[in-house]
Design an enzyme around this catalytic site. Structure first.
Site, PDB file in Angstrom:
ATOM      1  N   ASP A   1      25.161 -12.987  11.735  1.00 40.04           N
ATOM      2  CA  ASP A   1      25.989 -11.796  11.905  1.00 40.04           C
ATOM      3  C   ASP A   1      27.036 -12.130  12.956  1.00 40.04           C
ATOM      4  OD1 ASP A   1      26.849  -9.070  12.135  1.00 40.04           O
ATOM      5  OD2 ASP A   1      24.827  -8.439  11.555  1.00 40.04           O
TER       6      ASP A   1
ATOM      7  N   HIS B   1      20.789  -1.579   8.441  1.00 40.26           N
ATOM      8  CA  HIS B   1      20.258  -1.123   9.727  1.00 40.26           C
ATOM      9  C   HIS B   1      21.018   0.072  10.299  1.00 40.26           C
ATOM     10  CE1 HIS B   1      23.684  -3.597  10.490  1.00 40.26           C
ATOM     11  NE2 HIS B   1      23.710  -3.223  11.746  1.00 40.26           N
ATOM     12  N   ASP B   2      22.059   0.525   9.603  1.00 40.63           N
ATOM     13  CA  ASP B   2      22.821   1.691  10.066  1.00 40.63           C
ATOM     14  C   ASP B   2      22.612   2.912   9.172  1.00 40.63           C
ATOM     15  OD1 ASP B   2      24.030   0.198  12.122  1.00 40.63           O
ATOM     16  OD2 ASP B   2      25.666  -0.453  10.808  1.00 40.63           O
TER      17      ASP B   2
ATOM     18  N   ASP C   1      30.989  -8.263  11.425  1.00 39.38           N
ATOM     19  CA  ASP C   1      30.878  -6.885  11.911  1.00 39.38           C
ATOM     20  C   ASP C   1      32.251  -6.202  11.930  1.00 39.38           C
ATOM     21  OD1 ASP C   1      28.945  -5.030  13.182  1.00 39.38           O
ATOM     22  OD2 ASP C   1      30.322  -5.142  14.885  1.00 39.38           O
TER      23      ASP C   1
ATOM     24  N   GLU D   1      31.841  -6.265   6.844  1.00 35.92           N
ATOM     25  CA  GLU D   1      31.504  -4.840   6.939  1.00 35.92           C
ATOM     26  C   GLU D   1      32.790  -4.029   6.922  1.00 35.92           C
ATOM     27  OE1 GLU D   1      29.038  -1.674   9.694  1.00 35.92           O
ATOM     28  OE2 GLU D   1      30.298  -3.166  10.663  1.00 35.92           O
TER      29      GLU D   1
HETATM   30  C1  NOJ Z   1      28.427  -2.175  12.964  1.00 34.59           C
HETATM   31  C2  NOJ Z   1      26.988  -2.565  13.059  1.00 34.59           C
HETATM   32  O1  NOJ Z   1      26.433  -2.577  11.774  1.00 34.59           O
HETATM   33  C3  NOJ Z   1      26.329  -1.563  13.975  1.00 34.59           C
HETATM   34  O2  NOJ Z   1      24.939  -1.692  13.969  1.00 34.59           O
HETATM   35  C4  NOJ Z   1      26.899  -1.745  15.350  1.00 34.59           C
HETATM   36  O3  NOJ Z   1      26.375  -0.756  16.208  1.00 34.59           O
HETATM   37  C5  NOJ Z   1      28.417  -1.633  15.345  1.00 34.59           C
HETATM   38  N1  NOJ Z   1      29.008  -2.345  14.250  1.00 34.59           N
HETATM   39  C6  NOJ Z   1      29.006  -2.178  16.604  1.00 34.59           C
HETATM   40  O4  NOJ Z   1      28.935  -3.572  16.587  1.00 34.59           O
END
Ligand code: NOJ
Length: 554
Positions: A101, A329-330, A203, A266
């Site tokens: 990542d 994970h989000d 990210d 992302e």
């Molecule tokens: C996206 C990530 O998926 C998330 O988990 C993170 O908190 C934010 N970016 C900041 O890096």
């Protein structure tokens, strides 16, 4: 069998590991790299192709690793560079690719670059971050907001300026307009590729560039009090700026110095904008711009079909490669979002659509959101925002992997509690129990990946959804599917069907999003072979409520 012309990231399946939660080998209640190495045989048995690790770099963990203090090292909580080397070697020995990542938009405030940058206004690293004077009234430089609540600016007493951060204040934004930053980041990619890393998840790709004039963002007219404050603005000056594509092309050039590497970005944007991040065949950018739209679309056959048709057509037109995601994970676990009854329908969809699927750890056994008592909440997004805390933030989807029925579900030998509580259903939902049961979710997952891996139609074939008599995507009770020769399917409410096809091989997927049985009278099914049903046995006359069926058409 895979199509000869496909790359691994096209024919394969990506599996995301949230390292804090997969397997603890050290007994401190937090997962680590050695823990993952010990589980590689399990991972290989799933029929996946690549493992993507959420960040494992040195970090004070204010955002659980998405705040990097050294891009070229492993945090001691997870192990060492040697442990990582061992993991890569062992994964490769099993034919598994390894993805990291990459978090280029912001570092930790404890990164030596930022420590230097904040030491004085004329420090050579000052311009590696984004500094602004206070406004004329003495407050924040503009109205930009943090995703995690409050202003996107923190005042630095020592130098009398504000620095920008779109997440917690411990995540200062790097200045991508500065070529030194870009150079250093490309070098970081090379560092890991030299250590055998096959790809990167990048990210917040669409946030890299900011308006050079730092103008106020307009208010979002659709925002209502009670919604996260970040949504109160329309992000025209902090998201999706055209120059981002230049930055991505530079990263892509670094990747292309090595054989067969890839990146998945992302990006939360509408489909037309999302696909611009793949670049063009002449000027390629991101191999896979993450497609999160299945997560964002209401769970019914009509809406999902509309999305898949639209996305597939747009990807085909753009000449890029499709991909699909149901969880990460989000986002809350998909078994929780769609409900237990629909779990296999969703899993079947993910693994039979055209495009690379990304699977979130534990989704193969049907893990659900864990319950997080108020005093155990650790997600900074929830701690900073009551309206996010109300939906429990992101902790519920990050609970420890459920391996067996032993204490802490076999995740850790720690006497104390693991960093997040194990979900209460672990005695029923766990790997060990599902290994024993041929009809388990785990074995259903394996059956799907096996079928996918062995089928050119499923890995690389075309996609065509079945038409309704009216030509609208809504499949109402009793309407028949026409088009493509599949007349007379008496589809129940909420049926979505599609054909994947390559050369002479045709696979029909039927998904019942409803609870009612849908009678089938489909001439083509007469000579067809049932490949798989979510319900075990099936016949060609009915698609039961919540059932998924796969047929090989002759
Ligand atoms: C996206 C990530 O998926 C998330 O988990 C993170 O908190 C934010 N970016 C900041 O890096």
């Amino acid at each position: 069998m895979t199509l000869p012309s496909l790359k691994w990231w096209q024919s394969g399946i990506i599996y995301q590991i949230y390292p804090r939660s997969f397997q603890d080998s050290g007994g401190d209640g937090v997962g680590d790299l050695k823990g993952v190495t010990g589980r590689l045989d399990y991972l290989a048995s799933l029929g996946i192709t690549a493992i993507w690790f959420s960040p494992v770099f040195t970090s004070p963990m204010k955002d659980f690793g998405y705040d990097v203090a050294d891009y070229k090292n492993i945090d001691p909580l997870f192990g060492t560079l040697e442990d990582f080397g061992e993991l890569v070697e062992q994964a490769h020995a099993r034919g598994l690719k390894v993805m990291l990542d990459f978090v280029p938009n912001h570092s930790s405030d404890e990164h030596p670059w930022f420590v230097e940058a904040r030491s004085s206004r004329d420090n050579p690293k000052r311009d590696w971050y984004m500094w602004r004077d206070p406004s004329t009234t003495g407050g924040v430089p503009n109205n930009w907001k943090s995703f995690f609540g409050g202003d996107a600016w923190t005042f630095d007493q020592q130098t009398g300026q504000y620095y920008l951060h779109q997440f917690v204040s411990g995540q200062p934004e790097l200045n991508w307009a500065n070529p030194e930053v870009r150079h250093e980041m490309a070098d970081t990619l090379r560092f890991w590729m030299q250590r055998g890393v096959d790809g990167f998840r990048v990210d917040v790709f669409w946030l890299l560039a900011k308006d050079p004039e730092f103008r106020d963002e307009p208010r979002n007219p659709d925002w209502r009090p009670g919604q996260p404050e970040h949504n109160s603005l329309t992000h025209i000056y902090t998201q999706d700026l055209p120059v981002t594509h230049d930055y991505i092309r530079e990263m892509r050039a670094a990747l292309d110095e090595f054989d067969d590497r890839m990146m998945v970005g992302e990006i939360y944007l509408p489909i037309d904008k999302l696909l611009t991040y793949a670049g063009t065949p002449e000027a390629p950018e991101c191999h896979l711009p993450f497609n999160f739209h299945l997560i964002l679309t209401p769970w019914n056959a009509a809406d999902v079909r509309r999305l898949v048709d639209e996305y597939d057509a747009a990807v085909t037109k753009s000449g890029s490669w499709p991909n699909w995601v149901l969880g990460n994970h989000d986002q809350h676990r998909f078994a929780t979002r769609v409900g237990r009854a629909q779990y296999r329908v969703a899993q079947t969809l993910l693994l039979t659509l055209r495009g690379t699927p990304t699977v979130y750890y534990g989704d193969e056994i049907g893990m659900e959101d864990g319950h997080i008592p108020e005093n155990r909440v650790v997600d900074p997004a929830a701690l900073g925002q009551p309206e996010v805390a109300a939906s429990a933030g992101r902790d519920p989807e990050r609970t420890p992997m459920q391996w067996d029925t032993s204490p802490h579900a076999g995740f850790t030998s720690a006497r104390a509690e693991p960093w997040l509580p194990v979900a209460e259903n672990f005695t029923a939902v766990n790997v060990a129990a599902q290994e024993q049961d041929p009809r388990s979710d785990l074995n259903y997952f394996r059956a799907l990946t096996r079928l996918r891996g062995g089928s050119a139609a499923l890995t690389g074939g075309s996609y065509r959804s079945l038409e309704t008599a009216t030509g609208t995507p809504t499949l109402q009770e009793g309407t028949s599917l026409t088009g493509g020769g599949y007349q007379n399917v008496q589809a129940g409410s909420g049926v979505f069907g599609y054909v994947r096809e390559h050369d002479a091989e045709k696979v029909l997927v039927l998904l019942n999003f409803g609870t009612e049985d849908a009678p089938l009278s489909l001439p083509e099914l007469e000579g067809a072979t049932l490949l798989l049903s979510s319900h075990g046995e099936a016949d060609s006359s009915v698609l039961r409520g919540n059932e998924a069926q796969l047929w090989q058409l002759s």
